[in-house]
Motif scaffolding. Structure first.
Motif, mmCIF file in Angstrom:
data_model
loop_
_atom_site.group_PDB
_atom_site.id
_atom_site.type_symbol
_atom_site.label_atom_id
_atom_site.label_comp_id
_atom_site.label_asym_id
_atom_site.label_seq_id
_atom_site.Cartn_x
_atom_site.Cartn_y
_atom_site.Cartn_z
ATOM 1 N N LEU A 149 1.150 -5.952 2.139
ATOM 2 C CA LEU A 149 1.767 -6.230 0.838
ATOM 3 C C LEU A 149 3.285 -6.043 0.901
ATOM 4 C CD1 LEU A 149 -0.886 -4.490 -1.449
ATOM 5 C CD2 LEU A 149 -0.592 -6.943 -1.084
ATOM 6 N N ILE A 164 -6.119 6.965 -6.904
ATOM 7 C CA ILE A 164 -7.360 6.236 -6.642
ATOM 8 C C ILE A 164 -8.386 7.255 -6.153
ATOM 9 C CG2 ILE A 164 -8.453 4.287 -5.475
ATOM 10 C CD1 ILE A 164 -5.717 3.194 -4.801
ATOM 11 N N ARG A 199 -10.141 -3.084 -0.427
ATOM 12 C CA ARG A 199 -8.972 -2.210 -0.330
ATOM 13 C C ARG A 199 -7.748 -2.888 -0.940
ATOM 14 N NH1 ARG A 199 -10.149 -0.140 3.908
ATOM 15 N NH2 ARG A 199 -9.331 -1.551 5.490
ATOM 16 N N ARG A 200 -7.572 -4.162 -0.611
ATOM 17 C CA ARG A 200 -6.424 -4.905 -1.116
ATOM 18 C C ARG A 200 -6.473 -4.973 -2.649
ATOM 19 N NH1 ARG A 200 -2.604 -8.972 0.997
ATOM 20 N NH2 ARG A 200 -2.135 -10.319 -0.765
ATOM 21 N N VAL A 231 -10.998 3.864 -0.851
ATOM 22 C CA VAL A 231 -10.321 2.565 -0.835
ATOM 23 C C VAL A 231 -10.900 1.663 0.256
ATOM 24 C CG1 VAL A 231 -8.159 3.163 -1.964
ATOM 25 C CG2 VAL A 231 -8.409 3.636 0.459
ATOM 26 N N ILE A 266 1.122 6.184 -4.600
ATOM 27 C CA ILE A 266 -0.315 5.917 -4.651
ATOM 28 C C ILE A 266 -0.992 7.086 -3.966
ATOM 29 C CG2 ILE A 266 -2.199 4.426 -3.877
ATOM 30 C CD1 ILE A 266 -0.321 2.042 -4.188
ATOM 31 N N LEU A 267 -1.817 7.804 -4.737
ATOM 32 C CA LEU A 267 -2.469 9.001 -4.214
ATOM 33 C C LEU A 267 -3.969 8.748 -4.146
ATOM 34 C CD1 LEU A 267 -1.628 12.632 -5.199
ATOM 35 C CD2 LEU A 267 -4.002 11.925 -5.008
ATOM 36 N N THR A 268 -4.537 8.919 -2.963
ATOM 37 C CA THR A 268 -5.978 8.710 -2.833
ATOM 38 C C THR A 268 -6.689 10.046 -2.643
ATOM 39 O OG1 THR A 268 -5.744 8.364 -0.448
ATOM 40 C CG2 THR A 268 -5.769 6.405 -1.831
ATOM 41 N N SER A 269 -7.833 10.177 -3.324
ATOM 42 C CA SER A 269 -8.626 11.402 -3.225
ATOM 43 C C SER A 269 -10.059 11.038 -2.907
ATOM 44 C CB SER A 269 -8.613 12.173 -4.537
ATOM 45 O OG SER A 269 -7.303 12.404 -4.946
ATOM 46 N N ALA A 282 -3.521 -0.506 -8.168
ATOM 47 C CA ALA A 282 -2.690 0.698 -8.263
ATOM 48 C C ALA A 282 -1.230 0.321 -8.486
ATOM 49 C CB ALA A 282 -2.834 1.536 -6.994
ATOM 50 N N LEU A 283 -0.770 -0.735 -7.806
ATOM 51 C CA LEU A 283 0.618 -1.190 -7.994
ATOM 52 C C LEU A 283 0.822 -1.682 -9.432
ATOM 53 C CD1 LEU A 283 1.200 -3.049 -4.590
ATOM 54 C CD2 LEU A 283 2.285 -0.912 -5.327
ATOM 55 N N VAL A 342 -3.303 -2.335 4.375
ATOM 56 C CA VAL A 342 -3.047 -3.214 3.233
ATOM 57 C C VAL A 342 -1.646 -3.002 2.655
ATOM 58 C CG1 VAL A 342 -3.694 -3.525 0.826
ATOM 59 C CG2 VAL A 342 -5.452 -3.597 2.605
ATOM 60 N N ASP A 365 -8.289 3.934 7.299
ATOM 61 C CA ASP A 365 -7.736 3.137 6.200
ATOM 62 C C ASP A 365 -8.634 3.151 4.961
ATOM 63 O OD1 ASP A 365 -5.233 1.780 7.265
ATOM 64 O OD2 ASP A 365 -6.677 1.280 8.827
ATOM 65 N N VAL A 366 -9.912 3.495 5.107
ATOM 66 C CA VAL A 366 -10.779 3.551 3.928
ATOM 67 C C VAL A 366 -10.421 4.728 3.025
ATOM 68 C CG1 VAL A 366 -12.720 2.378 5.077
ATOM 69 C CG2 VAL A 366 -12.702 4.887 4.967
ATOM 70 N N ILE A 387 9.351 -3.782 -9.212
ATOM 71 C CA ILE A 387 8.442 -3.463 -8.102
ATOM 72 C C ILE A 387 8.925 -4.095 -6.798
ATOM 73 C CG2 ILE A 387 6.842 -5.410 -8.467
ATOM 74 C CD1 ILE A 387 5.626 -1.886 -7.690
ATOM 75 N N VAL A 422 -5.517 -1.524 -4.073
ATOM 76 C CA VAL A 422 -4.096 -1.201 -3.924
ATOM 77 C C VAL A 422 -3.268 -2.043 -4.903
ATOM 78 C CG1 VAL A 422 -2.122 -1.310 -2.373
ATOM 79 C CG2 VAL A 422 -4.277 -0.365 -1.555
ATOM 80 N N LEU A 423 -3.625 -3.330 -5.046
ATOM 81 C CA LEU A 423 -2.904 -4.178 -6.007
ATOM 82 C C LEU A 423 -3.068 -3.632 -7.428
ATOM 83 C CD1 LEU A 423 -3.637 -7.740 -4.585
ATOM 84 C CD2 LEU A 423 -1.376 -6.687 -4.873
#
Lengths: 348, 78, 427
Positions: A298, B16, B55-56, B41, A344-347, B62-63, A294, A287-288, A224, B59-60
């Motif tokens: 990271l 997500i 959100r963090r 998210v 990463i897919l958001t729906s 998901a990773l 984020v 961002d939501v 990763i 995402v973590l």
């Protein structure tokens, strides 16, 4: 003047013999033969069977391209108003031949075609979308009933009459949902069905539950710290003003936007155009829906290697499965070429 | 879309979204339950700090899902 | 409980000096009607009339409301909004049958729909057959969308109540009676009949996707039981700006065909227990909870069967599946009514979710099927909204004013309480 019909049958129904002559090459005989005689009676004066192609099941199966071309040539010369193959009942090779030649004739010559098969015949799954396949019994015991349905549907096809639902017309549906005006309103139909169900009687649902496609999971990311991750969303996040004019629902396209210089999706620059949810929160802070802020954090912290420079986006409301699958395939190809390791897919 | 990206690219996709049954039916393999449909998210109703924290966390997760060796559809609840 | 609907038939609508119904014509005194709906939220308010068969398009439509007022057993109408909190469903109510108030004003733009009073599009909406008093508003500058929605919703209710109230002395052409005792009484009367519960799932997903019962937003509510008369008498109000084709307008709620048809057969071949309003949540935990609680109400009432209706499509398909599943698991047989999103070609998966328990399904149509609607001589509202409709696109509007749009842009076209005869089948 009556309509002109050409039939197709195999060597057995053509009276040429059984399996020993299965390599019988396509041959045109004038007028009706075998099941065509009964079909002619059912048509009465409205339509006339002008010729019958007899072809061995083995021949069609083993030389499918050639057999198809030969039959097409015969039918093209005769210019019928309708082409009828079989019925093939549950005979596999015969079913495939009937389906294949019907599909080819309708597609290449624009002549309506129909055949008849038992629902489990392998020809059904292969050709149901391309021709009309009347539902028959598993064996020739159901001949009379099959021909009756075929003659009735055939005349409707010739005349270009509006067809009712597949179950009423007696054919195996082609995988298309179509709206009709019914005799009773929905609430009454529902109560009828419910009372039948409670009484343990037979009832007809108007939509059978589908089965869904699944695939084996792709292998996980091993490293990763050096992986490139892409963001994809069906939440309708786009640059303000929707420059690519993505549709708010029933999307027919997706878009990709360069996010390489951005640390955050701000409401000044991005918005949601999705037509299926209350966009208040997404428009205060996109961002939501797409977690860019984020992801950058990271990335900097070294939790993962690198964020892919492009965001892929579409709206997932009322979007057809076929379109969603196409978007996925196209995006998948691009991500693979770009060397992306995970998504990463958001729906919404 | 999720299923086809994964199938064509042969790379893991973590999805997500809020309605887990729908992700199961569309064939997503790595599933991270989201917060709510309008904000999968984030938790903006709880204020900016909590929003970002949520959100963090997702995402973590998901990773983590992308690195998990799985053999069938899996829901990552933690 | 006994409800008598005093129906005054309305066959035409015209402007007049006094608001009244005379020989089937609803006359509207425009000035006093406007006075009844005035609100600081609006910069401009106007009224228009649209009759069946006219070449008129109304766009974008938010809600449709049947003009009604209590004659006895209560005051005014829509308790919690335009009437004090009284229990709906008792006494007598005057109904202007054949008339409707249509509220028109752009709030979320693309998910609002249209009504054509003639042509192909008219076939798909019940509001092409009503004599419509159309309320067209423009909000004041910078008015918050949610405040705008509330103002327009209430203005529509007020106008509907105003019209009916002005006609209170008119003699009814027909009186329909809805009478049913307590569940215990009715079950004692009809011991052999299957006990049927109706679960009316209602969108409760945010300020612009909401349903109100007795003035309260049901978003944070649990599923609860109503007497059928309450539903037929104004307890339920639509606050839904979205999902033109399959939202239950306020007009639909008071005329809910599942309630009326179950009532019609009550004591004949079934025993109608009542109506559960179950909110459709935006979170999975909410969907789970409401599905389980609805089924629990059914089990506690000893139901043998349930009619379950959806509102909206997409994520509410999950509410529908879960509700059917938990009822069936409780031994209560179910039938569901839902529309389908099968794509413009009809070849896509119709539902976003599925469950094997949902084996009795009544379809109210494919929302994505394309229709062509002819140009109309007059457009009430905002003609620009046409290009923005859900189910439409920039290319939908042709030069001559025809539109090539998905069925979902027509108000009420696939309503999932089974109001119309449209339904999908395989071809």
């Amino acid at each position: 003047m009556s309509y002109r019909v050409v039939c197709y049958i195999n060597q057995f129904y053509g009276g040429k013999g059984g399996e020993e002559v299965a390599d019988f090459k396509p041959e045109l005989v004038e007028g009706p033969v075998g099941p065509g005689l009964e079909l002619q009676k059912l048509f009465g004066d409205e339509a006339r069977v002008i010729g019958t192609i007899i072809c061995g099941d083995g021949y069609y199966a083993e030389h499918i391209e050639k057999a198809r071309a030969e039959c097409l040539k015969i039918v093209e010369d005769l210019k019928p108003d309708l082409f009828v193959a079989g019925p093939a009942f549950n005979a596999g090779r015969y079913g495939v031949a009937c389906g294949d030649i019907c599909a080819a004739i309708t597609q290449s010559l624009d002549i309506p075609s129909l055949t008849g098969m038992f629902p489990e015949n392998p020809g059904v799954e292969l050709y149901r979308a391309q021709t009309f396949i009347v539902k028959t019994e598993g064996s020739a015991r159901g001949m009379k009933q099959a021909l009756t349905s075929m003659a009735r549907l055939g005349l409707k096809l010739i005349k270009g009459e509006l067809l009712g639902p597949a179950y009423e017309e007696g054919y195996i549906h082609r995988g298309i949902r179509k709206n009709f005006f019914k005799d009773k309103r929905g609430s009454l139909r529902a109560i009828d069905i419910l009372l039948q169900k409670i009484a343990g009687q037979e009832f007809r649902t108007e939509y059978e539950m589908p089965t869904f496609k699944k695939i084996p999971p792709a292998p996980p990311i091993k490293d990763i710290k050096h992986a490139t991750i892409a963001l994809v969303t069906s939440g309708g996040i786009v640059p303000r003003g929707n420059p690519d004019r993505l549709r708010v629902s029933s999307a027919e396209s997706y878009a990709k936007y360069d996010i390489s210089g951005l640390d955050d999706l701000t409401p000044d620059e991005f918005e949601s155009i999705h037509g299926g949810y209350d966009r208040m929160w997404a428009n205060l802070d996109p961002d939501v829906v797409v977690p860019l802020d984020v992801m950058r954090e990271l990335e900097r912290e070294g939790v993962f290697g690198k964020l892919h420079p492009y965001l892929y986006t579409t709206t997932g409301t009322g979007t057809s499965v076929a379109n969603a699958e196409r978007f996925g395939q196209e995006i998948g190809r691009e991500l693979k070429e770009a060397g992306v390791d995970g998504v990463i897919l958001t729906s919404t | 879309m999720t299923r086809e990206i994964e199938r064509v690219a042969q790379i893991p996709v973590a999805q997500i979204a809020t309605i887990v049954p729908i992700m199961l039916t569309v064939g997503a393999n790595r599933i991270v339950p989201g917060v709510a449909i309008p904000h999968p998210v984030g938790n903006p109703e709880a204020g900016p700090e909590e929003d970002k924290k949520t959100r963090r966390k997702l995402v973590l997760r998901a990773l983590k899902a992308l690195q998990a060796d799985i053999s069938e559809q899996t829901i990552f609840e933690s | 409980m006994q409800l008598k609907l005093h129906k005054v038939k309305v066959r035409d609508v015209r402007w007049g000096d006094v608001t009244k119904v005379q020989e089937g014509v609803l006359y509207v005194d425009k000035a006093s009607a406007l006075e009844a709906v005035k609100d600081d939220a609006f910069a401009k308010v106007d009224l228009e009339l649209a009759r069946p068969g006219e070449s008129i398009r109304i766009i974008p439509v938010k809600d449709c409301i049947q003009p009604r007022v209590k004659l006895s057993g209560g005051k005014e109408y829509f308790p919690g909004f335009c009437a004090p909190l009284q229990r709906a469903g008792d006494g007598a109510t005057l109904v202007l049958d054949g008339a409707a108030v249509v509220t028109c004003g752009s709030i979320v733009a693309f998910q609002e729909g249209f009504i054509d009073m003639s042509g192909q599009g008219a076939r798909y909406t019940p509001f092409s057959e009503t004599n419509n008093v159309v309320l067209v508003v423009e909000p004041t500058d910078g008015l918050d969308k949610h405040k705008y929605e509330a103002a327009l919703r209430i203005a529509g209710l007020k106008l509907a109540t105003y019209l009916a109230k002005a006609c209170m002395d008119t003699k009814a052409d027909e009186v329909a009676t809805f009478e049913k005792g307590s569940i215990a009484e009715e079950s004692a009367k009809f011991p052999g009949l299957p006990k049927i519960l109706y679960v009316c799932m209602s969108i409760a997903q945010g300020l612009l996707h909401d349903t109100y019962v007795y003035g309260t937003d049901v978003k944070m509510s649990f599923p609860f039981l109503l007497h059928p008369n309450e539903v037929l008498d104004g307890a339920v109000v639509s606050g839904n700006c979205v999902s033109a084709c399959d939202k239950n307008t306020t007009y639909h709620h008071v005329n809910n065909p599942v309630v009326r048809d179950l009532y019609e057969r009550h004591g004949k071949d079934l025993n109608f227990l009542g109506v559960v309003i179950s909110p459709e949540s935006t979170v999975l935990a909410g969907k789970e909870r409401n599905a389980r609680m609805s089924a629990a109400i059914g089990a506690d009432l000893g139901a043998n069967g349930a009619v379950i209706t959806e509102e909206g499509y997409g994520n509410p398909d999950t509410d529908l599946c879960l509700t059917a599943k938990y009822f069936e698991e409780a031994g209560i047989r179910t039938v569901v009514i839902s529309d389908e999103a099968a794509g413009t070609d009809g070849k896509s998966q119709s539902l976003a979710d599925a469950t094997p328990e949902m084996n009795a399904f009544v379809s109210t149509g494919n929302v994505n099927e394309m229709i062509v609607v002819p140009p109309m001589q007059k457009v009430i509202g905002d003609p620009k909204a046409i290009a923005l409709l859900s189910g439409g696109s920039a290319e939908s509007l042709w030069e001559d004013g025809s539109m090539y749009v998905e069925l979902q842009s027509v108000i009420g076209s696939t309503v999932e309480i089974g109001y119309s005869q449209v339904g999908c089948e395989w071809v």
